[in-house]
Design a protein around this motif. Structure first.
Motif, short mmCIF file in Angstrom:
data_model
loop_
_atom_site.label_atom_id
_atom_site.label_comp_id
_atom_site.label_asym_id
_atom_site.label_seq_id
_atom_site.Cartn_x
_atom_site.Cartn_y
_atom_site.Cartn_z
N GLU A 183 1.20 -1.29 -0.07
CA GLU A 183 -0.46 -0.21 0.01
C GLU A 183 1.08 1.59 -0.29
O GLU A 183 0.52 1.99 -0.75
CB GLU A 183 -1.14 -0.11 1.22
CG GLU A 183 -2.01 1.11 1.56
CD GLU A 183 -3.07 1.15 0.21
OE1 GLU A 183 -3.71 2.29 0.17
OE2 GLU A 183 -3.30 0.45 0.12
N PHE A 184 1.90 1.10 0.65
CA PHE A 184 2.54 2.51 1.22
C PHE A 184 3.39 2.68 -0.31
O PHE A 184 3.78 4.02 -0.67
CB PHE A 184 3.55 2.32 1.83
CG PHE A 184 2.62 3.15 3.39
CD1 PHE A 184 1.40 2.82 3.53
CD2 PHE A 184 3.46 3.99 3.83
CE1 PHE A 184 0.63 2.47 4.71
CE2 PHE A 184 1.86 4.44 5.36
CZ PHE A 184 1.10 3.78 5.61
N LEU A 185 3.91 1.37 -0.63
CA LEU A 185 5.56 1.51 -1.66
C LEU A 185 4.57 2.08 -2.69
O LEU A 185 4.87 2.62 -3.42
CB LEU A 185 6.04 0.14 -1.50
CG LEU A 185 7.14 0.49 -2.75
CD1 LEU A 185 8.40 1.83 -2.02
CD2 LEU A 185 8.20 -0.87 -2.40
N PHE A 186 3.45 1.49 -3.40
CA PHE A 186 3.10 1.61 -5.03
C PHE A 186 1.93 1.70 -4.68
O PHE A 186 1.41 2.37 -6.26
CB PHE A 186 2.65 -0.45 -5.43
CG PHE A 186 3.93 -1.07 -5.17
CD1 PHE A 186 5.46 -1.08 -5.83
CD2 PHE A 186 4.52 -2.02 -4.75
CE1 PHE A 186 6.23 -1.43 -6.52
CE2 PHE A 186 5.35 -2.85 -4.90
CZ PHE A 186 6.86 -2.77 -5.42
N ILE A 229 0.57 12.76 5.88
CA ILE A 229 0.36 11.81 4.76
C ILE A 229 -0.46 12.32 3.10
O ILE A 229 0.61 12.49 2.32
CB ILE A 229 -0.74 10.58 4.94
CG1 ILE A 229 -0.40 9.63 6.10
CG2 ILE A 229 -1.05 9.90 3.57
CD1 ILE A 229 -1.82 7.91 5.96
N LYS A 230 -1.31 13.47 3.63
CA LYS A 230 -1.10 14.22 2.35
C LYS A 230 -0.69 14.90 1.99
O LYS A 230 -0.31 15.55 0.08
CB LYS A 230 -3.72 14.46 1.83
CG LYS A 230 -2.76 16.29 3.20
CD LYS A 230 -4.66 17.08 3.28
CE LYS A 230 -4.61 17.83 3.47
NZ LYS A 230 -6.19 18.70 3.71
N ASP A 231 0.26 15.50 1.98
CA ASP A 231 1.78 16.85 1.90
C ASP A 231 2.17 15.47 1.04
O ASP A 231 2.60 14.74 1.15
CB ASP A 231 2.05 17.00 2.98
CG ASP A 231 2.92 17.76 2.77
OD1 ASP A 231 3.21 18.72 1.88
OD2 ASP A 231 4.01 18.18 3.67
N HIS A 274 6.47 14.56 1.66
CA HIS A 274 6.35 13.21 2.20
C HIS A 274 5.70 11.78 1.97
O HIS A 274 6.00 10.48 2.01
CB HIS A 274 4.85 13.37 3.39
CG HIS A 274 5.28 14.44 4.32
ND1 HIS A 274 4.57 14.97 5.11
CD2 HIS A 274 6.13 14.48 4.99
CE1 HIS A 274 4.49 16.35 5.69
NE2 HIS A 274 6.02 15.98 5.66
N ARG A 275 5.59 12.28 -0.07
CA ARG A 275 5.56 10.76 -0.97
C ARG A 275 7.58 9.97 -0.34
O ARG A 275 6.82 8.76 0.08
CB ARG A 275 5.43 11.50 -1.96
CG ARG A 275 5.48 9.84 -2.93
CD ARG A 275 4.85 10.46 -4.19
NE ARG A 275 3.34 11.59 -4.10
CZ ARG A 275 3.16 11.73 -5.04
NH1 ARG A 275 3.42 11.26 -6.27
NH2 ARG A 275 1.83 12.10 -5.01
N VAL A 276 8.40 10.47 -0.70
CA VAL A 276 9.18 9.79 -0.51
C VAL A 276 9.39 8.40 1.04
O VAL A 276 9.44 7.74 0.69
CB VAL A 276 11.00 10.89 -1.19
CG1 VAL A 276 12.01 10.10 -0.15
CG2 VAL A 276 10.38 11.28 -1.63
N ALA A 277 9.00 10.23 2.40
CA ALA A 277 8.76 9.02 3.74
C ALA A 277 8.09 7.73 3.44
O ALA A 277 8.23 6.19 4.04
CB ALA A 277 8.52 9.93 4.56
#
Length: 74
Positions: free
Chosen positions: A16-19, A46-48, A51-54
């Motif tokens: 979920e978090f990676l893909f 989460i919506k920022d 923070h996608r890389v994190a």
């Protein structure tokens, strides 16, 4: 049996978090619009888009932990 269950949970979190990071951020944005109070701070984080890389790092680490747990079970 517990190790397999925990390993599978980490696989689900990792995938979920990676893909599906974009969908996760969209779901968080929808949750913030509905004003659900107990998870609003997490949804705001989460919506920022910064923070996608994190989120992807958390997903990758979850997959590594799941492989480690499932390897130990066998």
């Amino acid at each position: 049996m517990l190790g397999i269950t925990i390993g599978l949970i980490f696989i689900l979190i990792g995938v979920e978090f990676l893909f599906f990071t974009g969908r996760l951020q969209c779901d968080a944005d929808n949750a913030c619009k509905q004003d659900k109070s107990w998870y609003r701070p997490l949804s705001e984080w989460i919506k920022d888009p910064h923070h996608r890389v994190a989120l992807r790092v958390v997903g990758a680490l979850s997959l590594i932990v799941s492989l480690y747990l499932l390897y130990l079970v066998e």
